[in-house]
Design an enzyme around this catalytic site. Structure first.
Site, PDB file in Angstrom:
ATOM      1  N   ASP A  10     -26.876 -13.371  95.125  1.00 48.26           N
ATOM      2  CA  ASP A  10     -26.833 -12.048  95.766  1.00 48.26           C
ATOM      3  C   ASP A  10     -27.909 -12.044  96.841  1.00 48.26           C
ATOM      4  O   ASP A  10     -28.714 -12.968  96.932  1.00 48.26           O
ATOM      5  CB  ASP A  10     -27.098 -10.945  94.723  1.00 48.26           C
ATOM      6  CG  ASP A  10     -27.105  -9.554  95.341  1.00 48.26           C
ATOM      7  OD1 ASP A  10     -26.184  -9.254  96.120  1.00 48.26           O
ATOM      8  OD2 ASP A  10     -28.030  -8.772  95.082  1.00 48.26           O
ATOM      9  N   SER A  11     -27.959 -10.963  97.613  1.00 46.32           N
ATOM     10  CA  SER A  11     -28.998 -10.841  98.626  1.00 46.32           C
ATOM     11  C   SER A  11     -30.375 -10.593  98.001  1.00 46.32           C
ATOM     12  O   SER A  11     -31.389 -10.770  98.674  1.00 46.32           O
ATOM     13  CB  SER A  11     -28.665  -9.676  99.557  1.00 46.32           C
ATOM     14  OG  SER A  11     -28.628  -8.473  98.805  1.00 46.32           O
ATOM     15  N   CYS A  73     -22.156 -10.025  94.685  1.00 48.32           N
ATOM     16  CA  CYS A  73     -22.533  -9.266  95.871  1.00 48.32           C
ATOM     17  C   CYS A  73     -21.254  -8.692  96.469  1.00 48.32           C
ATOM     18  O   CYS A  73     -20.373  -9.463  96.895  1.00 48.32           O
ATOM     19  CB  CYS A  73     -23.218 -10.216  96.860  1.00 48.32           C
ATOM     20  SG  CYS A  73     -23.603  -9.458  98.430  1.00 48.32           S
ATOM     21  N   GLU A 152     -34.489  -2.148  95.750  1.00 48.88           N
ATOM     22  CA  GLU A 152     -35.385  -3.311  95.886  1.00 48.88           C
ATOM     23  C   GLU A 152     -36.856  -2.904  95.752  1.00 48.88           C
ATOM     24  O   GLU A 152     -37.721  -3.723  95.513  1.00 48.88           O
ATOM     25  CB  GLU A 152     -35.156  -4.009  97.235  1.00 48.88           C
ATOM     26  CG  GLU A 152     -33.833  -4.768  97.322  1.00 48.88           C
ATOM     27  CD  GLU A 152     -33.836  -6.114  96.586  1.00 48.88           C
ATOM     28  OE1 GLU A 152     -34.878  -6.772  96.526  1.00 48.88           O
ATOM     29  OE2 GLU A 152     -32.766  -6.489  96.052  1.00 48.88           O
ATOM     30  N   CYS A 186     -21.426  -2.084  95.164  1.00 51.86           N
ATOM     31  CA  CYS A 186     -22.534  -2.980  95.510  1.00 51.86           C
ATOM     32  C   CYS A 186     -23.261  -3.260  94.202  1.00 51.86           C
ATOM     33  O   CYS A 186     -23.508  -2.329  93.418  1.00 51.86           O
ATOM     34  CB  CYS A 186     -23.452  -2.293  96.508  1.00 51.86           C
ATOM     35  SG  CYS A 186     -25.062  -3.095  96.700  1.00 51.86           S
ATOM     36  N   HIS A 188     -26.190  -3.806  93.503  1.00 52.45           N
ATOM     37  CA  HIS A 188     -27.470  -3.119  93.298  1.00 52.45           C
ATOM     38  C   HIS A 188     -27.277  -1.755  92.632  1.00 52.45           C
ATOM     39  O   HIS A 188     -28.191  -1.245  91.986  1.00 52.45           O
ATOM     40  CB  HIS A 188     -28.175  -2.880  94.640  1.00 52.45           C
ATOM     41  CG  HIS A 188     -28.901  -4.063  95.198  1.00 52.45           C
ATOM     42  ND1 HIS A 188     -28.256  -5.156  95.707  1.00 52.45           N
ATOM     43  CD2 HIS A 188     -30.232  -4.314  95.327  1.00 52.45           C
ATOM     44  CE1 HIS A 188     -29.160  -6.036  96.159  1.00 52.45           C
ATOM     45  NE2 HIS A 188     -30.361  -5.540  95.926  1.00 52.45           N
TER      46      HIS A 188
HETATM   47  N1  DGL Z   1     -25.910  -6.370  96.254  1.00 51.55           N
HETATM   48  C1  DGL Z   1     -25.160  -6.653  97.434  1.00 51.55           C
HETATM   49  C2  DGL Z   1     -23.809  -6.032  97.404  1.00 51.55           C
HETATM   50  O1  DGL Z   1     -23.253  -5.996  96.332  1.00 51.55           O
HETATM   51  C3  DGL Z   1     -25.881  -6.672  98.744  1.00 51.55           C
HETATM   52  C4  DGL Z   1     -26.550  -5.466  99.190  1.00 51.55           C
HETATM   53  C5  DGL Z   1     -27.249  -5.716 100.501  1.00 51.55           C
HETATM   54  O2  DGL Z   1     -27.951  -6.701 100.597  1.00 51.55           O
HETATM   55  O3  DGL Z   1     -27.061  -4.912 101.412  1.00 51.55           O
HETATM   56  O4  DGL Z   1     -23.250  -5.619  98.382  1.00 51.55           O
END
Ligand code: DGL
Length: 265
Positions: A10-11, A73, A152, A186, A188
């Site tokens: 993931d990011s 992600c 984050e 997402c 996150h």
């Molecule tokens: N967690 C990621 C997603 O599901 C990336 C979020 C991001 O880096 O903008 O989209």
């Protein structure tokens, strides 16, 4: 029995929602996790940059000799070309298909909300699959670009006035539309499950995209026995990652993330 690890990326921290579920459903598997903390967020970037980052993340995981890759992600899953994924030397899954399926199964009034990054919502990835499965569905989609930086930074708790205000701002139109199912598109966002759940109310089912991808992956191979290990790699600030990862994984673990120069891949 294939004892090679499962690769997850993931990011940043968001993909840990998939790791948490993988640990539950496949406790015997080893996992290698890569969080691109040096380049988060992905979701506000253009398509070519997201694809380039995804390629580097995948090359890094392949070098760790993984047997399966999960793009935990929503942004990468909505952007990385499926024909390229099909040519990888190991099986690959994103989060979109499994999550869309879970939302279709959950909805009773056929009004589904989708929240995700700007890139994910722009791609219309979740909506296209849902419509194929349920043509008379009503879809209400909204990009929530401030969620990832807040997550984050650990701003995820009930009673935190900043995250509660931003949740209200983004989700009021979806609540007013009467969705009974909300895709946290997402990875996150499941970290905000409490705050989002409080705002949307108990009658709205929240779908966790990280967990759904892990559930799908768990059906793809014969699981190993015993207790697996998880190794973490990040592209910046391993100590900061360690602290927040414990919070996300909801257990006392020695994360011990290692630093990777992802530009080399
Ligand atoms: N967690 C990621 C997603 O599901 C990336 C979020 C991001 O880096 O903008 O989209």
């Amino acid at each position: 029995m294939d004892t090679r690890p499962i690769g997850v990326f993931d990011s940043g921290l968001g993909g840990l929602t998939a790791v948490r579920q993988l640990r539950r459903v496949l406790p015997g598997e080893d996992i290698v996790y890569f969080g691109d903390t040096g380049r988060v967020p992905y979701g506000s970037r253009g398509r070519d940059i997201i694809v380039q980052y995804a390629r580097q993340d995948i090359r890094f995981l392949l070098q760790q000799d993984v047997k399966f890759i999960i793009a935990a992600c929503g942004t990468v899953s909505s952007t990385y070309p499926p024909e390229e994924a099909a040519r990888l030397p190991v099986p690959f899954t994103g989060v979109v298909g499994a999550t869309a399926r879970a939302a279709v199964d959950a909805t009773r009034n056929r009004k589904i909300g989708i929240i995700g990054t700007a890139a994910t919502v722009r791609s219309w990835s979740y909506a296209a699959i849902i419509r194929d499965m349920m043509p008379d569905v009503q879809i209400f989609a909204r990009a929530c670009p401030m969620f990832v930086p807040l997550v984050e930074n650990g701003r995820v708790h009930r009673g935190d006035v900043v995250i509660e205000t931003v949740v209200k701002e983004y989700l009021t139109p979806l609540k007013d539309a009467g969705v009974d199912t909300l895709i946290l598109g997402c990875t996150h966002y499941p970290l905000l499950e409490e705050v989002i759940g409080d705002f949307m109310g108990p009658d709205v089912t929240l779908i966790d995209s990280g967990a759904e991808a892990a559930n799908l992956a768990s059906t793809q191979f014969d699981p190993n026995e015993g207790t697996g290990t998880t190794q973490y790699f990040v592209s910046d600030d391993p100590q900061g990652f360690d602290q927040l990862a414990e919070l996300f994984l909801q257990e006392k673990v020695n994360v011990g993330a290692e630093l990777v120069d992802i530009s080399r891949y």
